[in-house]
Design a protein around this motif. Sequence first.
Motif, PDB file in Angstrom:
ATOM      1  N   LEU A 267     -34.819  33.189 137.837  1.00 42.39           N
ATOM      2  CA  LEU A 267     -36.253  33.457 137.810  1.00 42.39           C
ATOM      3  C   LEU A 267     -36.759  33.727 139.220  1.00 42.39           C
ATOM      4  N   GLN A 268     -37.745  34.595 139.302  1.00 45.07           N
ATOM      5  CA  GLN A 268     -38.412  34.880 140.573  1.00 45.07           C
ATOM      6  C   GLN A 268     -39.853  34.400 140.478  1.00 45.07           C
ATOM      7  N   ARG A 269     -40.228  33.529 141.410  1.00 47.83           N
ATOM      8  CA  ARG A 269     -41.588  32.986 141.445  1.00 47.83           C
ATOM      9  C   ARG A 269     -42.270  33.347 142.755  1.00 47.83           C
ATOM     10  N   ARG A 270     -43.530  33.691 142.648  1.00 46.60           N
ATOM     11  CA  ARG A 270     -44.350  33.802 143.850  1.00 46.60           C
ATOM     12  C   ARG A 270     -44.585  32.404 144.400  1.00 46.60           C
ATOM     13  N   MET A 271     -44.452  32.238 145.706  1.00 44.01           N
ATOM     14  CA  MET A 271     -44.679  30.927 146.301  1.00 44.01           C
ATOM     15  C   MET A 271     -46.148  30.540 146.118  1.00 44.01           C
ATOM     16  N   PRO A 272     -46.424  29.319 145.644  1.00 41.46           N
ATOM     17  CA  PRO A 272     -47.805  28.942 145.328  1.00 41.46           C
ATOM     18  C   PRO A 272     -48.652  28.731 146.575  1.00 41.46           C
ATOM     19  N   THR A 273     -49.944  28.964 146.424  1.00 41.37           N
ATOM     20  CA  THR A 273     -50.895  28.599 147.467  1.00 41.37           C
ATOM     21  C   THR A 273     -51.177  27.102 147.361  1.00 41.37           C
ATOM     22  N   GLU A 274     -51.948  26.576 148.288  1.00 43.19           N
ATOM     23  CA  GLU A 274     -52.252  25.142 148.276  1.00 43.19           C
ATOM     24  C   GLU A 274     -53.014  24.723 147.024  1.00 43.19           C
ATOM     25  N   LYS A 275     -53.767  25.643 146.431  1.00 38.54           N
ATOM     26  CA  LYS A 275     -54.585  25.311 145.269  1.00 38.54           C
ATOM     27  C   LYS A 275     -53.849  25.524 143.948  1.00 38.54           C
ATOM     28  N   GLU A 276     -52.655  26.091 143.987  1.00 38.69           N
ATOM     29  CA  GLU A 276     -51.919  26.391 142.760  1.00 38.69           C
ATOM     30  C   GLU A 276     -50.866  25.328 142.472  1.00 38.69           C
ATOM     31  N   LYS A 277     -50.618  25.105 141.190  1.00 37.14           N
ATOM     32  CA  LYS A 277     -49.575  24.179 140.783  1.00 37.14           C
ATOM     33  C   LYS A 277     -48.224  24.895 140.787  1.00 37.14           C
ATOM     34  N   PRO A 278     -47.179  24.255 141.330  1.00 39.39           N
ATOM     35  CA  PRO A 278     -45.869  24.923 141.413  1.00 39.39           C
ATOM     36  C   PRO A 278     -45.287  25.323 140.061  1.00 39.39           C
ATOM     37  N   ASP A 279     -45.693  24.632 138.974  1.00 39.29           N
ATOM     38  CA  ASP A 279     -45.142  24.943 137.654  1.00 39.29           C
ATOM     39  C   ASP A 279     -46.047  25.869 136.841  1.00 39.29           C
ATOM     40  N   ASP A 280     -47.039  26.481 137.472  1.00 37.06           N
ATOM     41  CA  ASP A 280     -47.933  27.402 136.777  1.00 37.06           C
ATOM     42  C   ASP A 280     -47.135  28.617 136.303  1.00 37.06           C
ATOM     43  N   PRO A 281     -47.126  28.918 134.975  1.00 37.99           N
ATOM     44  CA  PRO A 281     -46.366  30.076 134.482  1.00 37.99           C
ATOM     45  C   PRO A 281     -46.785  31.395 135.120  1.00 37.99           C
ATOM     46  N   ALA A 282     -48.028  31.473 135.599  1.00 39.05           N
ATOM     47  CA  ALA A 282     -48.504  32.717 136.207  1.00 39.05           C
ATOM     48  C   ALA A 282     -47.788  33.034 137.511  1.00 39.05           C
ATOM     49  N   LEU A 283     -47.094  32.046 138.102  1.00 34.72           N
ATOM     50  CA  LEU A 283     -46.351  32.293 139.340  1.00 34.72           C
ATOM     51  C   LEU A 283     -45.035  33.022 139.084  1.00 34.72           C
ATOM     52  N   ILE A 284     -44.564  33.014 137.840  1.00 32.62           N
ATOM     53  CA  ILE A 284     -43.294  33.662 137.519  1.00 32.62           C
ATOM     54  C   ILE A 284     -43.496  35.172 137.501  1.00 32.62           C
ATOM     55  N   ILE A 285     -42.835  35.854 138.413  1.00 32.62           N
ATOM     56  CA  ILE A 285     -42.924  37.306 138.501  1.00 32.62           C
ATOM     57  C   ILE A 285     -42.019  37.961 137.462  1.00 32.62           C
ATOM     58  N   GLY A 286     -40.878  37.348 137.205  1.00 34.75           N
ATOM     59  CA  GLY A 286     -39.944  37.893 136.230  1.00 34.75           C
ATOM     60  C   GLY A 286     -38.631  37.146 136.292  1.00 34.75           C
ATOM     61  N   GLY A 287     -37.670  37.604 135.519  1.00 36.67           N
ATOM     62  CA  GLY A 287     -36.381  36.929 135.498  1.00 36.67           C
ATOM     63  C   GLY A 287     -35.342  37.746 134.754  1.00 36.67           C
ATOM     64  N   ILE A 288     -34.128  37.259 134.817  1.00 30.93           N
ATOM     65  CA  ILE A 288     -33.026  37.839 134.056  1.00 30.93           C
ATOM     66  C   ILE A 288     -32.200  36.696 133.489  1.00 30.93           C
ATOM     67  N   ALA A 289     -31.394  37.013 132.511  1.00 32.63           N
ATOM     68  CA  ALA A 289     -30.424  36.054 131.995  1.00 32.63           C
ATOM     69  C   ALA A 289     -29.114  36.778 131.761  1.00 32.63           C
ATOM     70  N   VAL A 290     -28.032  36.112 132.057  1.00 32.46           N
ATOM     71  CA  VAL A 290     -26.697  36.623 131.762  1.00 32.46           C
ATOM     72  C   VAL A 290     -26.109  35.753 130.663  1.00 32.46           C
ATOM     73  N   VAL A 291     -25.779  36.378 129.544  1.00 36.52           N
ATOM     74  CA  VAL A 291     -25.150  35.663 128.439  1.00 36.52           C
ATOM     75  C   VAL A 291     -23.646  35.652 128.697  1.00 36.52           C
ATOM     76  N   VAL A 292     -23.105  34.468 128.916  1.00 38.33           N
ATOM     77  CA  VAL A 292     -21.688  34.309 129.234  1.00 38.33           C
ATOM     78  C   VAL A 292     -20.923  34.077 127.935  1.00 38.33           C
ATOM     79  N   LEU A 293     -19.919  34.924 127.692  1.00 36.39           N
ATOM     80  CA  LEU A 293     -19.178  34.911 126.433  1.00 36.39           C
ATOM     81  C   LEU A 293     -17.711  34.566 126.674  1.00 36.39           C
ATOM     82  N   PRO A 294     -17.028  34.055 125.657  1.00 41.79           N
ATOM     83  CA  PRO A 294     -15.583  33.844 125.795  1.00 41.79           C
ATOM     84  C   PRO A 294     -14.840  35.175 125.855  1.00 41.79           C
ATOM     85  N   VAL A 295     -13.696  35.157 126.494  1.00 37.61           N
ATOM     86  CA  VAL A 295     -12.856  36.350 126.542  1.00 37.61           C
ATOM     87  C   VAL A 295     -12.155  36.504 125.202  1.00 37.61           C
TER      88      VAL A 295
END
Length: 296
Positions: A267-295
Amino acid sequence: MFDNGKSGPQFFIPYSDADVADEGRRPIRPPAISYICDGIEHSDYVPGEDLEVRVRVANFAEFGRALVDVWLIRPSTGLSMAGRTPDLADLTVDIGPPGDPNTPKTIKARAKLTRLDYIAVDPLADRHQCLIVRVRSELDEPLFLEQAQPGVYRHWAQENLSYQPTPANEIQSIGFDAGNPIPEYLDFEIKASPPDDGVIERLIRRLDRGSYVDLDAEVSLGEFPKELTGKNALVVSLKEQEIRPLFLNFMLHSELKPNTFGVLQVLQRRMPTEKEKPDDPALIIGGIAVVVLPVK
């Protein structure tokens, strides 16, 4: 919920049935996550084969014609879309608000599909890609169209297409881009971590890949492939629309059993300002996921 009292249609690409019930409220509510969008329908991604794509559009305001653009790009935790030409452009959907208030608040009942279309995929294309979709009307302001933040702005959505059959004791590298869609110079945290329980439940329903398992793995983020640095988080400073190529490097200590899968999330998050909560969903800019599978 929408764009501060704007008139006209208010199109959005629904992430889930709950998103429809929320009438497109942004940011999307957990357990929805920016890289899994139920409103983007597609065939399996295979290099060398055409990728089928259809997009569902919902609208809880005035009737109008939605214009939908689709890109197939390198996995990106933060999107810098300036100058990118859509792979599919101006797919149209004519849609208004539900005529019957008793219509079920689900994607299938309240979101309308674009026509089925195809993206040609080069046989030499990377195995890891994602679909980026934008919905717009001719009345939308350029600001909202350029700030590509799936899950934060209703115009944008993302669907992850990264699957990795993985043997044990071999370093795997997944390239991705961290980008800055915000019109100012900012610091961002890029962090690899397991998805939370709500996201795992969504992945189990969506993927049909067997049972989810926690991965016994060493995971690192860095600027070079095949390098286990021990760092699962980075802070990067990016100018507006700047792109920073990065790598998710990992090594399984034990192989996955058949009919199981694991997930690595970044996940990529914008660093919060002093007035923002670190867990605010609005700070999440985006993300990726890799699904790991068996060979196989």
